[in-house]
Design a protein around this motif. Structure first.
Motif, PDB file in Angstrom:
ATOM      1  N   SER A  26       0.989   5.485  -0.833  1.00 27.38           N
ATOM      2  CA  SER A  26       0.565   7.080  -1.501  1.00 27.38           C
ATOM      3  C   SER A  26       1.352   7.548  -2.636  1.00 27.38           C
ATOM      4  CB  SER A  26       0.216   8.402  -0.022  1.00 27.38           C
ATOM      5  OG  SER A  26       2.263   7.559   0.052  1.00 27.38           O
ATOM      6  N   LEU A  69     -10.288   8.792  -3.804  1.00 31.14           N
ATOM      7  CA  LEU A  69      -9.775   8.796  -2.508  1.00 31.14           C
ATOM      8  C   LEU A  69     -10.933  11.093  -2.113  1.00 31.14           C
ATOM      9  CD1 LEU A  69      -6.650   8.059  -2.823  1.00 31.14           C
ATOM     10  CD2 LEU A  69      -8.589   6.181  -1.964  1.00 31.14           C
ATOM     11  N   TYR A 127       0.743  -1.178  -0.109  1.00 29.80           N
ATOM     12  CA  TYR A 127      -0.006   0.006   0.294  1.00 29.80           C
ATOM     13  C   TYR A 127       0.567   1.471  -0.351  1.00 29.80           C
ATOM     14  CZ  TYR A 127      -4.162  -3.127   0.646  1.00 29.80           C
ATOM     15  OH  TYR A 127      -4.777  -3.736   0.270  1.00 29.80           O
ATOM     16  N   ASN A 157      -7.937   3.510   1.563  1.00 31.26           N
ATOM     17  CA  ASN A 157      -8.010   2.780   0.733  1.00 31.26           C
ATOM     18  C   ASN A 157      -9.528   2.735  -0.302  1.00 31.26           C
ATOM     19  OD1 ASN A 157      -6.358   1.172  -1.716  1.00 31.26           O
ATOM     20  ND2 ASN A 157      -7.855  -0.319  -0.435  1.00 31.26           N
ATOM     21  N   ARG A 158      -9.730   2.634  -1.846  1.00 29.27           N
ATOM     22  CA  ARG A 158     -10.956   2.423  -2.273  1.00 29.27           C
ATOM     23  C   ARG A 158     -10.122   1.472  -3.669  1.00 29.27           C
ATOM     24  NH1 ARG A 158     -15.257   7.237  -1.760  1.00 29.27           N
ATOM     25  NH2 ARG A 158     -13.886   8.122   0.431  1.00 29.27           N
ATOM     26  N   GLY A 160      -8.591   6.160  -6.537  1.00 34.14           N
ATOM     27  CA  GLY A 160      -8.107   4.850  -6.062  1.00 34.14           C
ATOM     28  C   GLY A 160      -7.117   3.936  -6.649  1.00 34.14           C
ATOM     29  N   TRP A 200      -1.474  -1.069  -4.496  1.00 34.90           N
ATOM     30  CA  TRP A 200      -2.682  -0.533  -4.180  1.00 34.90           C
ATOM     31  C   TRP A 200      -2.625   1.012  -4.157  1.00 34.90           C
ATOM     32  CZ3 TRP A 200      -7.185  -2.662  -5.903  1.00 34.90           C
ATOM     33  CH2 TRP A 200      -7.124  -3.764  -5.500  1.00 34.90           C
ATOM     34  N   ARG A 201      -2.737   1.736  -4.120  1.00 38.76           N
ATOM     35  CA  ARG A 201      -2.984   3.283  -4.506  1.00 38.76           C
ATOM     36  C   ARG A 201      -3.611   3.644  -2.515  1.00 38.76           C
ATOM     37  NH1 ARG A 201      -3.831   7.834  -8.598  1.00 38.76           N
ATOM     38  NH2 ARG A 201      -2.077   9.490  -8.301  1.00 38.76           N
ATOM     39  N   ILE A 202      -2.978   4.232  -1.851  1.00 37.44           N
ATOM     40  CA  ILE A 202      -3.595   4.689  -0.767  1.00 37.44           C
ATOM     41  C   ILE A 202      -3.671   5.913  -0.248  1.00 37.44           C
ATOM     42  CG2 ILE A 202      -3.882   2.263   0.543  1.00 37.44           C
ATOM     43  CD1 ILE A 202      -1.155   4.833   1.695  1.00 37.44           C
TER      44      ILE A 202
END
Length: 573
Positions: free
Chosen positions: A476, A536, A474, A517-518, A543, A503-505
């Motif tokens: 950003s 987000l 995860y 997180n979406r 996201g 995953w992009r957070i």
């Protein structure tokens, strides 16, 4: 065997630095006293076939005896407006709002509670209005996942109460209104000295806030109108999206706040698919989605303040709490003091990933767990406790009670799978790298994701080599950019894992210790976000997968996750 759950706790903040401090909050499920000592974690793996547990007592903290007690967790999100609007001298008041229930229950769900006034859904799925000792109940059921417009008219002059509801949708024909009116003996308007709540019923207010009968679903645009059609209060949820504030744009200006961070950037009753981000058209994103099991801050009192000295070594740390028959480890991290760099190597502790998996219930809630792990499920005391005590909150791999995905995860609660013990994925595994560095007498320092997010390339430029751990999944935008810039400027990156940068957070500048997180519509996932709700709320970014945002992990580290296989770990070239 010593209990690991008779004493629970968390540090706030989870990640600190030398010359700073962190506060330990403890709750007891039995003991009245405990002994606390601080240890640096060298290896957290208790598996006898592993490298072996190892801890180092620090010389800058003296063992302390602490009196402890059981502390309440008020789980469930709601809006609190205090002071509430002053309706003194008003003769006729109209309250309007839109709702989108997402769950049926065998108990009441309170949509609005203000002193003697309560609007909600009863156990039979019917809309009710209580004013004092009088009750109005609709005959028709309120369907889940169907928008409904609600109007309440309180006529003080004639002691008349009216409840009107109507199904609303931009895609379907508007149905006939339901309208009920009732004359009561004596009608009193709610008192402004009592807080107004949305999505819960107030049980106790003061030093300790307690609520009950939480509503699961969306609420849009509550407003109060006087008999001259003047808007006294109108809470526009599309404003201050990145914050916990709700803004009253009416005459009275009674702003409120959100407790336990319900989901913002949520589609409104008028969302028609013409936009997919709240930044494009805020008028279609005026809804807030409340859940009975949201929790972003236990709000426990502080039992011990740990002051970190200037020369403290950066790394993984625990406060070990012991009492008769009890040993419970409470994790925290000391990040590097960037003003006193002493090594060429920086290990980055992936606390965003730890938080994404925090208190996961996948072993209990997923129908596919044994297939996923390719082995019979084994359960620790911590996992059994989590299953029975859902107030400790959920992970990004869980769904709320209403079936919607969990988009926020907070560090301000006990996290039982982020500490030494039987749960090896991911915290325990990552300490294998720490022990390897220690055994080889390799000089290194430790920073956390939060430091990387806040300082970016300024932090990394102090080092020749960075090490990312076994599962830095995860990330950003700020973190990804920093790694990319470091590599492109000649820095060396040892990526010692798989399924990284997936995953992009988002971290929030305003919500300390919380990540968002979406899940998008692709990737290996346990739930999928609703249409129009993939952006987000913390920053407006899209996201989902980094790959879907044009940045596949292969672009950064040469390889990327494509499938799950748990039986064997091995190297690759």
């Amino acid at each position: 065997m010593k209990s690991t759950t008779a004493l629970l706790g968390y540090f706030s903040p989870l990640s600190t630095k030398p010359t700073q401090k962190s506060e330990l909050k403890i709750s007891s499920n039995g003991p009245k006293y405990c002994i606390a000592e601080i240890m640096r974690v060298i290896c957290a793996d208790i598996d006898p076939n592993g490298p072996g547990q190892e801890f180092e007592k620090v010389d800058w903290f003296e063992q302390k005896k602490i009196k402890v007690k059981n502390k309440h967790i008020n789980a469930g999100s709601f809006a609190l407006i205090n002071p509430a609007p002053n309706l003194k001298n008003q003769k006729i008041i109209t309250i309007k709002l839109h709702i989108f229930p997402t769950m049926t229950k065998g108990t009441k769900q309170v949509i609005l509670h203000w002193n003697q006034l309560s609007l909600g859904i009863d156990p039979n799925q019917k809309l009710y209005l209580i004013i004092g000792e009088e009750c109005i109940l609709e005959e028709v059921k309120t369907e889940i996942k169907e928008w409904k417009s609600i109007t309440i008219i309180l006529d003080v002059q004639n002691n008349l109460v009216k409840l009107i509801s109507q199904v609303k949708s931009p895609f379907t024909e508007v149905k006939e209104k339901n309208s009920i009116k009732k004359t009561v003996k004596k009608l009193n308007l709610p008192n402004h000295s009592n807080p107004l709540l949305l999505a819960a019923q107030l049980e106790k207010y003061g030093h300790e806030l307690q609520t009950t009968l939480h509503y699961n679903g969306k609420i849009v645009s509550p407003m109060i109108i006087d008999n001259k059609s003047q808007i006294l209060s109108h809470w526009d949820f599309s404003l201050k999206m990145k914050t916990e504030k709700i803004i009253d744009v009416g005459q009275l200006g009674c702003n409120g706040k959100l407790i336990n961070l319900p989901m913002r950037a949520s589609t409104d009753h008028n969302w028609n698919g013409s936009c997919h981000s709240w930044l494009q058209d805020k008028s279609q994103y005026g809804a807030i989605h409340f859940h009975e099991d949201d929790i972003t801050d236990c709000n426990w009192s502080t039992d011990l303040t740990v002051e970190v000295p200037e020369d403290a070594k950066s790394g993984y740390y625990i406060a070990r709490l012991t009492s008769e028959g009890v040993q419970s480890d409470i994790p925290f991290f000391i990040g590097v003091n960037e003003k006193m760099v002493k090594a060429d190597i920086l290990f980055i502790a992936p606390i965003a990933t730890y938080m994404a998996y925090a208190n996961t219930h996948i072993k209990f809630d997923s129908h596919n767990t044994e297939n996923l792990f390719e082995a019979p499920v084994t359960l620790s005391e911590d996992e059994l406790y989590l299953n029975e005590n859902r107030a400790l909150g959920l992970s990004h791999y869980d769904t709320h009670a209403d079936g919607s995905g969990v988009v926020y995860s907070s560090a301000k609660r006990p996290i039982l799978n982020m500490r030494p013990g039987l749960y090896t994925f991911n915290y325990v595994n990552d300490t294998h790298i720490i022990k390897w560095l220690e055994n080889r007498s390799i000089q290194y320092e430790v920073a956390t994701d939060e430091q990387l997010h806040n300082q970016g390339i300024r932090l990394l430029s102090n080092y020749k080599v960075i090490i990312t751990a076994s599962h830095p999944e995860y990330y950003s935008t700020q973190m990804w950019d920093a790694i990319f810039a470091f590599q492109n400027s000649g820095g060396r990156h040892m990526y010692l894992g798989g399924n990284g940068f997936y995953w992009r957070i988002a971290y929030s500048d305003l919500h300390c210790g919380i990540i968002e997180n979406r899940r998008g519509a692709s990737g290996v996932r346990t739930w999928e976000g609703e249409p129009g709700e993939h952006h987000l709320s913390f920053n407006g970014e899209l996201g989902g997968l980094w790959r879907a945002n044009g940045r596949a992990p292969q672009m950064l580290v040469g390889n990327g996750f494509c499938a799950t296989y748990f039986l064997k770990s091995t190297h690759f070239k």
